[in-house]
Design a protein around this motif. Structure first.
Motif, PDB file in Angstrom:
ATOM      1  N   GLN A 197       0.832  -1.197   0.000  1.00 45.68           N
ATOM      2  CA  GLN A 197       0.000   0.000   0.000  1.00 45.68           C
ATOM      3  C   GLN A 197       0.869   1.251   0.000  1.00 45.68           C
ATOM      4  N   ILE A 198       0.527   2.199  -0.855  1.00 43.42           N
ATOM      5  CA  ILE A 198       1.195   3.505  -0.880  1.00 43.42           C
ATOM      6  C   ILE A 198       0.101   4.542  -0.645  1.00 43.42           C
ATOM      7  N   ALA A 199       0.090   5.123   0.555  1.00 47.65           N
ATOM      8  CA  ALA A 199      -0.956   6.061   0.942  1.00 47.65           C
ATOM      9  C   ALA A 199      -0.372   7.457   1.114  1.00 47.65           C
ATOM     10  N   ASP A 200      -1.136   8.472   0.667  1.00 50.37           N
ATOM     11  CA  ASP A 200      -0.720   9.860   0.854  1.00 50.37           C
ATOM     12  C   ASP A 200      -1.863  10.649   1.475  1.00 50.37           C
ATOM     13  N   ASP A 201      -1.552  11.846   1.965  1.00 50.62           N
ATOM     14  CA  ASP A 201      -2.574  12.703   2.572  1.00 50.62           C
ATOM     15  C   ASP A 201      -2.874  13.895   1.674  1.00 50.62           C
ATOM     16  N   GLY A 202      -2.876  13.613   0.380  1.00 52.42           N
ATOM     17  CA  GLY A 202      -3.081  14.688  -0.582  1.00 52.42           C
ATOM     18  C   GLY A 202      -4.525  14.902  -0.949  1.00 52.42           C
ATOM     19  N   GLN A 203      -4.749  15.242  -2.220  1.00 51.68           N
ATOM     20  CA  GLN A 203      -6.069  15.652  -2.700  1.00 51.68           C
ATOM     21  C   GLN A 203      -7.038  14.491  -2.886  1.00 51.68           C
ATOM     22  N   GLY A 204      -6.540  13.278  -2.901  1.00 50.74           N
ATOM     23  CA  GLY A 204      -7.419  12.134  -3.094  1.00 50.74           C
ATOM     24  C   GLY A 204      -7.689  11.861  -4.555  1.00 50.74           C
ATOM     25  N   VAL A 205      -8.655  10.994  -4.790  1.00 50.30           N
ATOM     26  CA  VAL A 205      -8.985  10.543  -6.142  1.00 50.30           C
ATOM     27  C   VAL A 205     -10.386  11.035  -6.497  1.00 50.30           C
ATOM     28  N   ALA A 206     -10.549  11.447  -7.724  1.00 52.78           N
ATOM     29  CA  ALA A 206     -11.856  11.911  -8.189  1.00 52.78           C
ATOM     30  C   ALA A 206     -12.873  10.780  -8.103  1.00 52.78           C
ATOM     31  N   PRO A 207     -14.154  11.098  -7.803  1.00 51.05           N
ATOM     32  CA  PRO A 207     -15.168  10.042  -7.660  1.00 51.05           C
ATOM     33  C   PRO A 207     -15.344   9.203  -8.917  1.00 51.05           C
ATOM     34  N   ASP A 208     -15.170   9.801 -10.078  1.00 53.11           N
ATOM     35  CA  ASP A 208     -15.386   9.071 -11.333  1.00 53.11           C
ATOM     36  C   ASP A 208     -14.080   8.497 -11.900  1.00 53.11           C
ATOM     37  N   PHE A 209     -13.027   8.431 -11.074  1.00 55.72           N
ATOM     38  CA  PHE A 209     -11.740   7.957 -11.588  1.00 55.72           C
ATOM     39  C   PHE A 209     -11.805   6.453 -11.888  1.00 55.72           C
ATOM     40  N   GLN A 210     -11.275   6.083 -13.057  1.00 58.00           N
ATOM     41  CA  GLN A 210     -11.134   4.682 -13.441  1.00 58.00           C
ATOM     42  C   GLN A 210      -9.708   4.448 -13.910  1.00 58.00           C
ATOM     43  N   LEU A 211      -9.069   3.512 -13.262  1.00 55.57           N
ATOM     44  CA  LEU A 211      -7.648   3.281 -13.535  1.00 55.57           C
ATOM     45  C   LEU A 211      -7.394   2.902 -14.987  1.00 55.57           C
ATOM     46  N   GLU A 212      -8.278   2.056 -15.529  1.00 44.65           N
ATOM     47  CA  GLU A 212      -8.064   1.588 -16.897  1.00 44.65           C
ATOM     48  C   GLU A 212      -8.179   2.714 -17.916  1.00 44.65           C
ATOM     49  N   ARG A 213      -8.922   3.761 -17.582  1.00 43.36           N
ATOM     50  CA  ARG A 213      -9.131   4.856 -18.518  1.00 43.36           C
ATOM     51  C   ARG A 213      -8.351   6.103 -18.131  1.00 43.36           C
ATOM     52  N   GLY A 214      -7.515   5.989 -17.101  1.00 39.56           N
ATOM     53  CA  GLY A 214      -6.756   7.147 -16.654  1.00 39.56           C
ATOM     54  C   GLY A 214      -5.692   7.542 -17.658  1.00 39.56           C
ATOM     55  N   GLN A 245       1.106  -8.720 -14.767  1.00 34.74           N
ATOM     56  CA  GLN A 245       2.217  -9.615 -15.112  1.00 34.74           C
ATOM     57  C   GLN A 245       2.530 -10.566 -13.963  1.00 34.74           C
ATOM     58  N   LEU A 246       2.388 -10.103 -12.731  1.00 38.40           N
ATOM     59  CA  LEU A 246       2.661 -10.937 -11.556  1.00 38.40           C
ATOM     60  C   LEU A 246       1.445 -11.754 -11.122  1.00 38.40           C
ATOM     61  N   GLY A 247       0.347 -11.624 -11.845  1.00 39.92           N
ATOM     62  CA  GLY A 247      -0.862 -12.346 -11.452  1.00 39.92           C
ATOM     63  C   GLY A 247      -1.576 -11.718 -10.285  1.00 39.92           C
ATOM     64  N   GLY A 248      -1.315 -10.430 -10.026  1.00 41.74           N
ATOM     65  CA  GLY A 248      -1.933  -9.732  -8.912  1.00 41.74           C
ATOM     66  C   GLY A 248      -2.927  -8.691  -9.363  1.00 41.74           C
ATOM     67  N   HIS A 249      -3.272  -7.797  -8.439  1.00 36.80           N
ATOM     68  CA  HIS A 249      -4.273  -6.766  -8.725  1.00 36.80           C
ATOM     69  C   HIS A 249      -3.786  -5.436  -8.169  1.00 36.80           C
ATOM     70  N   PHE A 250      -3.916  -4.370  -8.985  1.00 39.36           N
ATOM     71  CA  PHE A 250      -3.509  -3.032  -8.577  1.00 39.36           C
ATOM     72  C   PHE A 250      -4.723  -2.120  -8.640  1.00 39.36           C
ATOM     73  N   ALA A 251      -4.884  -1.286  -7.605  1.00 42.36           N
ATOM     74  CA  ALA A 251      -6.020  -0.373  -7.558  1.00 42.36           C
ATOM     75  C   ALA A 251      -5.586   0.929  -6.904  1.00 42.36           C
ATOM     76  N   LEU A 252      -6.250   2.030  -7.298  1.00 42.57           N
ATOM     77  CA  LEU A 252      -6.027   3.348  -6.705  1.00 42.57           C
ATOM     78  C   LEU A 252      -7.367   3.889  -6.247  1.00 42.57           C
ATOM     79  N   THR A 253      -7.510   4.086  -4.948  1.00 38.14           N
ATOM     80  CA  THR A 253      -8.780   4.525  -4.384  1.00 38.14           C
ATOM     81  C   THR A 253      -8.537   5.671  -3.407  1.00 38.14           C
ATOM     82  N   SER A 254      -9.622   6.347  -3.028  1.00 39.92           N
ATOM     83  CA  SER A 254      -9.548   7.394  -2.021  1.00 39.92           C
ATOM     84  C   SER A 254      -9.464   6.762  -0.640  1.00 39.92           C
ATOM     85  N   ALA A 255      -8.684   7.397   0.236  1.00 39.25           N
ATOM     86  CA  ALA A 255      -8.577   6.926   1.612  1.00 39.25           C
ATOM     87  C   ALA A 255      -9.700   7.525   2.442  1.00 39.25           C
ATOM     88  N   PRO A 256     -10.236   6.775   3.422  1.00 42.06           N
ATOM     89  CA  PRO A 256     -11.337   7.308   4.246  1.00 42.06           C
ATOM     90  C   PRO A 256     -10.970   8.600   4.957  1.00 42.06           C
TER      91      PRO A 256
END
Length: 339
Positions: free
Chosen positions: A281-298, A312-323
């Motif tokens: 996990q890489i978390a920051d205290d910045g502006q966050g992610v837009a509600p309509d953000f989609q990683l595949e279309r970013g 490639q590693l058989g895993g899953h990557f996601a970018l979401t807003s922190a609570p």
């Protein structure tokens, strides 16, 4: 202690360059065997003329080789025949004496032959061990040189892209060349940092701390603090570490560029392993992610690269807003991929 014993055995036979010492010590063994046999005479039943002489022959052969062993065998046999085989004090030959001496000769010959073959095997083993050590050193040297050349070649390509940038007028193209150059330089530094010919890998907490510090310093930002949390002593295969490090680099860069573009802040990098599965996990205290953000279309090339590396590693990557605010980039690797 075991290694010291191995070295001693590999040095046998001793004093090959000074055979006179070997024969002198062999004579001492024979004399000691004679004295011990005389002292044990009252305790022994009738017979056993060779009982203390066999160890002298074996010890001489073991320490000094075949010729001193044969010398000990002849001396001890003659002493036994003359002193302890009746009629005493005479080298009388009769059928009983002949059988006893044949028995003695056979046992001595077998002992010396076995010791000789054992020493030859130890010598050949020592030669092969030295050859293997030399090959291992050459392998390490060649691997180090290969790793060094690959890293240098990546740095050269990155420098060529930077030079090519000077001849490009389009701002988007210039930015693309800058990004490609930076990523190639980063891959080269990661490869150099992960160099370990033993295959043991590096401590991930130390490696990620060095990596994130390097990324922040390269960006010129002094208002960003990075905290890395990872299990002590965690080491991963380089086939996993390199893509994982690239994901960290892209996520940290994205957090600084988009989450904290105009103010300072904190970035936390957390790596956990639970039942063989990895979570990053890489978390920051910045502006966050837009509600309509989609990683595949970013539009962020770095995040798309991170997504591709996770696949490639058989895993899953996601970018979401922190609570609590900010954004969280998360990479999950299953057990098979993490092993």
């Amino acid at each position: 202690m075991q290694r010291s014993n191995e070295r001693f055995v590999e040095r046998l036979p001793l004093v090959l360059d000074r055979p006179v010492y070997a024969y002198i010590l062999t004579s001492c063994f024979c004399a000691a065997a004679l004295l011990l046999r005389i002292a044990a005479e009252p305790l022994l039943p009738v017979g056993y003329p060779f009982v203390t002489f066999f160890p002298a022959v074996i010890l001489s052969s073991f320490l000094f080789g075949v010729r001193p062993g044969l010398f000990a065998g002849i001396i001890c046999g003659a002493i036994s025949w003359y002193v302890f085989i009746p009629p005493y004090g005479a080298l009388t030959l009769n059928p009983a004496v002949a059988v006893a001496m044949l028995f003695y000769t056979g046992v001595v010959a077998v002992d010396i032959a076995l010791i000789h073959f054992m020493q030859r095997a130890n010598f050949n083993l020592a030669v092969e061990r030295e050859r293997s050590r030399a090959l291992a050193e050459n392998r390490e040297l060649l691997f180090h040189e290969l790793q060094h050349r690959v890293s240098n070649n990546l740095q050269v390509v990155a420098a060529m892209l930077s030079l090519q940038r000077r001849h490009v007028d389009h701002e988007v193209a210039r930015q693309a060349l800058d990004d490609a150059s930076a990523r190639l330089s980063l891959v080269g530094r990661i490869s150099r940092a992960l160099y370990d010919p033993s295959g043991a890998g590096q401590d991930m907490r130390i490696f990620l701390t060095t990596l994130t510090t390097d990324i922040v310093e390269a960006s010129g930002r002094t208002d960003i603090g990075v905290v890395v949390t990872a299990p002590d002593g965690l080491r991963l295969d380089p086939n996993i570490t390199v893509p994982l490090a690239l994901v960290v680099a892209e996520s940290v860069s994205n957090a600084m560029e988009h989450g904290l573009p105009d103010r300072g802040g904190a970035i936390g990098v957390t790596l956990e392993m639970v039942d063989g599965a990895l979570t990053l996990q890489i978390a920051d205290d910045g502006q966050g992610v837009a509600p309509d953000f989609q990683l595949e279309r970013g539009e962020s090339l770095g995040l798309r690269i991170a997504h591709a590396l996770a696949a490639q590693l058989g895993g899953h990557f996601a970018l979401t807003s922190a609570p609590q605010g900010g954004a969280v980039a998360r990479l999950d690797l299953p057990v098979r991929a993490a092993c």
